[in-house]
Design an enzyme around this catalytic site. Structure first.
Site, PDB file in Angstrom:
ATOM      1  N   SER A   1       0.897  -1.254  -0.125  1.00 21.78           N
ATOM      2  CA  SER A   1      -0.031   0.077   0.099  1.00 21.78           C
ATOM      3  C   SER A   1       0.592   1.337  -0.001  1.00 21.78           C
ATOM      4  CB  SER A   1      -0.931  -0.088   1.283  1.00 21.78           C
ATOM      5  OG  SER A   1      -1.594  -1.183   1.171  1.00 21.78           O
TER       6      SER A   1
HETATM    7  N1  SAH Z   1      -0.865  -4.861   4.089  1.00 18.83           N
HETATM    8  C1  SAH Z   1      -0.055  -5.296   2.811  1.00 18.83           C
HETATM    9  C2  SAH Z   1      -0.644  -4.852   1.712  1.00 18.83           C
HETATM   10  C3  SAH Z   1      -1.802  -5.820   1.134  1.00 18.83           C
HETATM   11  S1  SAH Z   1      -2.324  -6.175  -0.349  1.00 18.83           S
HETATM   12  C4  SAH Z   1       1.246  -4.661   3.035  1.00 18.83           C
HETATM   13  O1  SAH Z   1       1.572  -3.820   3.937  1.00 18.83           O
HETATM   14  O2  SAH Z   1       2.091  -4.605   2.055  1.00 18.83           O
HETATM   15  C5  SAH Z   1      -3.796  -7.130  -0.012  1.00 18.83           C
HETATM   16  C6  SAH Z   1      -3.323  -8.493   0.498  1.00 18.83           C
HETATM   17  O3  SAH Z   1      -4.468  -9.059   0.838  1.00 18.83           O
HETATM   18  C7  SAH Z   1      -2.794  -9.433  -0.746  1.00 18.83           C
HETATM   19  O4  SAH Z   1      -1.380 -10.061  -0.257  1.00 18.83           O
HETATM   20  C8  SAH Z   1      -3.800 -10.538  -0.967  1.00 18.83           C
HETATM   21  O5  SAH Z   1      -3.346 -11.722  -1.144  1.00 18.83           O
HETATM   22  C9  SAH Z   1      -4.584 -10.556   0.500  1.00 18.83           C
HETATM   23  N2  SAH Z   1      -5.795 -11.077   0.606  1.00 18.83           N
HETATM   24  C10 SAH Z   1      -6.850 -11.032  -0.290  1.00 18.83           C
HETATM   25  N3  SAH Z   1      -8.009 -11.771   0.179  1.00 18.83           N
HETATM   26  C11 SAH Z   1      -7.460 -12.171   1.223  1.00 18.83           C
HETATM   27  C12 SAH Z   1      -8.240 -13.147   2.133  1.00 18.83           C
HETATM   28  N4  SAH Z   1      -9.540 -13.557   2.108  1.00 18.83           N
HETATM   29  N5  SAH Z   1      -7.561 -13.363   3.381  1.00 18.83           N
HETATM   30  C13 SAH Z   1      -6.366 -12.950   3.497  1.00 18.83           C
HETATM   31  N6  SAH Z   1      -5.584 -12.353   2.550  1.00 18.83           N
HETATM   32  C14 SAH Z   1      -6.110 -11.884   1.695  1.00 18.83           C
END
Ligand code: SAH
Length: 213
Positions: free
Chosen positions: A61
């Site tokens: 992000s």
């Molecule tokens: N917080 C992260 C950015 C996240 S991007 C950082 O600091 O880099 C969003 C993430 O959510 C992705 O890696 C994706 O794989 C995950 N995601 C999406 N749906 C999900 C679910 N149902 N359970 C767990 N993770 C999920």
């Protein structure tokens, strides 16, 4: 890639100018070098205020959004925090400096495996990384003082709301994945749930089930 004093100062200045003013949130972000969480082609842009691609087609992000979410979460030193969407691990690393314990869940094993190694090398021992579908929360560790979701759902997932302690705070983006979403803060009070809209954001979607890799 690691940051020098000048890069760090500019990074923190940019955060402040975007409304990240809480001293504890800024203090935690000062301790975590974003350059450690961005690999390959985009490494050189790690200190710019923009989301960047990471493995498995996901994104790290935008720093100012991480800051605003961290600030809104208002984590206390004794708190047990759940993060849904580990991604690069950047947000979890910041939370680890503010909370007693952090559980972070991602559906991509490739990402969780990388993060485990990274947290080990950074000596962050209060973070537990789990591979799974975080939309169901983490029943065995519930309830949580704070929950942060870093992928967008149309509505706050029910299991997460029920795994939030009374007095607890949850911060998450809501809305359709291909449109502008809203970052919201949900507070669980004795009388029910209190919703507060923070700002427009854009996150990857929350997807059901565990990914193939
Ligand atoms: N917080 C992260 C950015 C996240 S991007 C950082 O600091 O880099 C969003 C993430 O959510 C992705 O890696 C994706 O794989 C995950 N995601 C999406 N749906 C999900 C679910 N149902 N359970 C767990 N993770 C999920």
């Amino acid at each position: 890639m690691t940051w020098d004093a000048e890069q760090k100062m500019q990074f923190l200045f940019a955060l402040r100018s975007k409304g990240v003013t809480d001293a504890r949130a800024l203090g935690a972000m000062e301790k975590v070098d974003r350059g450690m969480f961005v690999k390959g082609h985009f490494e050189a842009r790690a200190y710019e205020d923009m989301p960047l691609p990471i493995a498995s087609g996901q994104t790290i992000s935008q720093p100012s959004v991480v800051g605003l979410m961290t600030q809104a979460l208002n984590v206390q030193p004794r708190d047990k925090v759940l993060e849904v969407g580990t991604g690069s691990g950047y947000q979890a690393a910041i939370l680890s400096h503010l909370a007693r314990r952090v559980y972070t869940v991602d559906r991509h094993r490739r990402l969780t495996r990388e993060c485990e190694k990274l947290f080990e090398s950074l000596d962050l021992h209060n973070v537990t990384v789990i591979t799974g579908d975080g939309s169901f929360g983490l029943a065995e560790q519930a309830p949580f003082d704070r929950i942060i979701v870093t992928a967008a759902a149309e509505d706050p997932p029910g299991p997460l709301l029920s795994q939030l302690k009374e007095g607890g705070i949850m911060v998450l983006p809501v809305g359709q994945s291909d449109a502008v979403q809203s970052l919201i803060k949900v507070t669980k009070t004795p009388d029910g749930l209190d919703y507060h809209e923070l700002c427009p954001v854009r996150f990857v979607p929350l997807i059901e089930g565990v990914a193939q890799e």
